[in-house]
Design an enzyme around this catalytic site. Structure first.
Site, PDB file in Angstrom:
ATOM      1  N   ALA A  11      -5.314 -15.949   2.373  1.00 35.91           N
ATOM      2  CA  ALA A  11      -6.595 -15.521   1.791  1.00 35.91           C
ATOM      3  C   ALA A  11      -6.841 -14.031   2.014  1.00 35.91           C
ATOM      4  O   ALA A  11      -7.971 -13.597   2.238  1.00 35.91           O
ATOM      5  CB  ALA A  11      -7.731 -16.361   2.371  1.00 35.91           C
ATOM      6  N   GLY A  12      -5.772 -13.248   1.948  1.00 35.37           N
ATOM      7  CA  GLY A  12      -5.924 -11.785   1.974  1.00 35.37           C
ATOM      8  C   GLY A  12      -6.350 -11.307   0.596  1.00 35.37           C
ATOM      9  O   GLY A  12      -6.791 -12.105  -0.246  1.00 35.37           O
ATOM     10  N   LYS A 188      10.328  -1.678  -7.432  1.00 35.02           N
ATOM     11  CA  LYS A 188       9.149  -1.448  -6.595  1.00 35.02           C
ATOM     12  C   LYS A 188       9.569  -1.080  -5.174  1.00 35.02           C
ATOM     13  O   LYS A 188       9.019  -0.164  -4.568  1.00 35.02           O
ATOM     14  CB  LYS A 188       8.245  -2.686  -6.596  1.00 35.02           C
ATOM     15  CG  LYS A 188       6.948  -2.440  -5.864  1.00 35.02           C
ATOM     16  CD  LYS A 188       5.890  -3.477  -6.105  1.00 35.02           C
ATOM     17  CE  LYS A 188       4.650  -3.105  -5.311  1.00 35.02           C
ATOM     18  NZ  LYS A 188       3.819  -4.239  -5.002  1.00 35.02           N
ATOM     19  N   SER A 257      -0.479   0.815   1.660  1.00 38.69           N
ATOM     20  CA  SER A 257      -0.684  -0.447   2.380  1.00 38.69           C
ATOM     21  C   SER A 257      -0.065  -0.368   3.780  1.00 38.69           C
ATOM     22  O   SER A 257      -0.630  -0.873   4.755  1.00 38.69           O
ATOM     23  CB  SER A 257      -0.063  -1.594   1.589  1.00 38.69           C
ATOM     24  OG  SER A 257       1.269  -1.285   1.234  1.00 38.69           O
ATOM     25  N   GLU A 269       5.192  -4.199   6.618  1.00 38.90           N
ATOM     26  CA  GLU A 269       6.232  -4.906   5.852  1.00 38.90           C
ATOM     27  C   GLU A 269       7.510  -4.069   5.752  1.00 38.90           C
ATOM     28  O   GLU A 269       8.394  -4.385   4.969  1.00 38.90           O
ATOM     29  CB  GLU A 269       5.704  -5.245   4.457  1.00 38.90           C
ATOM     30  CG  GLU A 269       4.597  -6.282   4.520  1.00 38.90           C
ATOM     31  CD  GLU A 269       4.045  -6.655   3.158  1.00 38.90           C
ATOM     32  OE1 GLU A 269       4.132  -7.824   2.784  1.00 38.90           O
ATOM     33  OE2 GLU A 269       3.514  -5.752   2.488  1.00 38.90           O
TER      34      GLU A 269
HETATM   35  O1  PAF Z   1       2.121  -0.036  -0.965  1.00 39.21           O
HETATM   36  C1  PAF Z   1       1.291   0.663  -1.574  1.00 39.21           C
HETATM   37  O2  PAF Z   1       0.248   1.081  -1.048  1.00 39.21           O
HETATM   38  C2  PAF Z   1       1.548   0.994  -3.033  1.00 39.21           C
HETATM   39  O3  PAF Z   1       2.600   0.205  -3.473  1.00 39.21           O
HETATM   40  C3  PAF Z   1       1.844   2.477  -3.309  1.00 39.21           C
HETATM   41  C4  PAF Z   1       2.592   2.610  -4.599  1.00 39.21           C
HETATM   42  C5  PAF Z   1       2.587   3.170  -2.208  1.00 39.21           C
HETATM   43  C6  PAF Z   1       0.529   3.196  -3.598  1.00 39.21           C
HETATM   44  O4  PAF Z   1      -0.339   3.278  -2.513  1.00 39.21           O
END
Ligand code: PAF
Length: 304
Positions: A11-12, A188, A257, A269
């Site tokens: 639930a994030g 990604k 993030s 991560e």
């Molecule tokens: O992980 C993240 O925060 C995003 O994927 C990115 C592209 C670095 C943008 O903040």
């Protein structure tokens, strides 16, 4: 298959975004919380708030824990962090039907392949998303940046049947099915492996990596090494440098993030991003000394 048998694990921000979006589509997803979090809530139906720039919607959602799930799960979306996903999945494994469709929405790579191999009868999908979301408090999700999510089966020959086809229409998230999900995951991962760890190490915003100095020089070394790994894997990756610099510019004021996790003292991560890239490089005999230096300095700074 029950039309409304959707379960969401975690639930994030992404779990809440998907739960609210399924409610908006008219589905009744149930959110699976860890036992300890579940016990904190007196009521088992909670108000879930979804905010987009200019609009707020409220939905009532059932919450359950692995202990209280009372019907078989035939559609599951896993929204936990990469490092938590296998344990979270194992906690609900007794409830999965043999032909359960599972969609994994983790960052990086490695965790999806482990889960695919641990669940030989179920159809395992992975997703790669550019949606931006954050929680302002539990069950209050802000969909800050509308992106798109590529989804595809991780097992050759599976996934073309019913699966998640119904996510393509009347759904507020943009979901696109593809046959090349590993390529999308790599695309990604390649960008994140250059930006995220560096922003965590320097505790800076994405845009600050383009400083025409030390940070940018390191960023460009990471990009060059990432390109070599992708080339050795025969993965198409055109103009990675333009893409990475472009992301730094368009998300200049964002805290990545990984930097956010590091600030909160949480496990990041990165072992599924740079760690996965380094593992592949070692297998292929490609030198990734700048990635190794980054991971060493992060670990010396206490960022895992
Ligand atoms: O992980 C993240 O925060 C995003 O994927 C990115 C592209 C670095 C943008 O903040």
């Amino acid at each position: 298959m029950h039309a409304d048998n959707w379960y969401i694990l975690g639930a994030g921000s992404i779990g809440c975004l998907w739960a609210a979006s399924l409610c908006h589509k008219g589905e009744s997803p149930r959110l699976i919380l860890r036992e300890s979090s579940y016990q904190q809530f007196g009521q088992k139906r909670i108000p879930l708030k979804l905010s987009t720039p200019g609009q707020t919607s409220l939905f009532d959602v059932d919450i359950v824990s692995p202990e209280t799930i009372d019907n078989p799960i035939n559609r599951l979306i896993v929204c936990t962090k990469a490092q938590d996903s296998l344990a979270a999945l194992n906690s609900v494994k007794p409830h999965l039907t043999d032909n359960c469709q599972i969609l994994l929405l983790q960052n990086g790579m490695g965790s999806q392949q482990i889960i695919r191999d641990a669940l030989p009868t179920q159809t395992v999908w992975a997703g790669s998303s550019t949606d931006g979301a954050y929680l302002s408090s539990p069950f209050e999700v802000h969909h800050a940046g509308q992106g798109q999510t590529w989804i595809g089966s991780l097992r050759n020959g599976q996934g073309s049947e019913q699966g998640f086809n119904d996510l393509s229409d009347h759904f507020r998230l943009k979901v696109i099915q593809c046959n090349t999900i590993e390529q999308k995951l790599w695309e990604k991962l390649a960008i994140n492996s250059c930006i995220n760890g560096l922003t965590a190490l320097f505790n800076c915003r994405n845009g600050e990596l383009l400083d025409n100095g030390e940070k940018q020089a390191w960023l460009d070394e990471l990009i060059a090494e990432t390109c070599s790994v992708l080339a050795a894997l025969e993965i198409r990756a055109t103009s990675l440098k333009e893409k990475v610099h472009g992301v730094c510019q368009t998300t200049a004021s964002n805290i990545s993030s990984t930097c956010q996790d590091a600030r909160k003292g949480r496990v990041t991560e990165l072992s599924f991003i740079n760690g996965f890239l380094i593992k592949q490089a070692n297998i292929l005999g490609v030198s990734v000394s700048s990635h190794n230096r980054l991971m060493d300095q992060l670990s010396a700074a206490g960022i895992r």
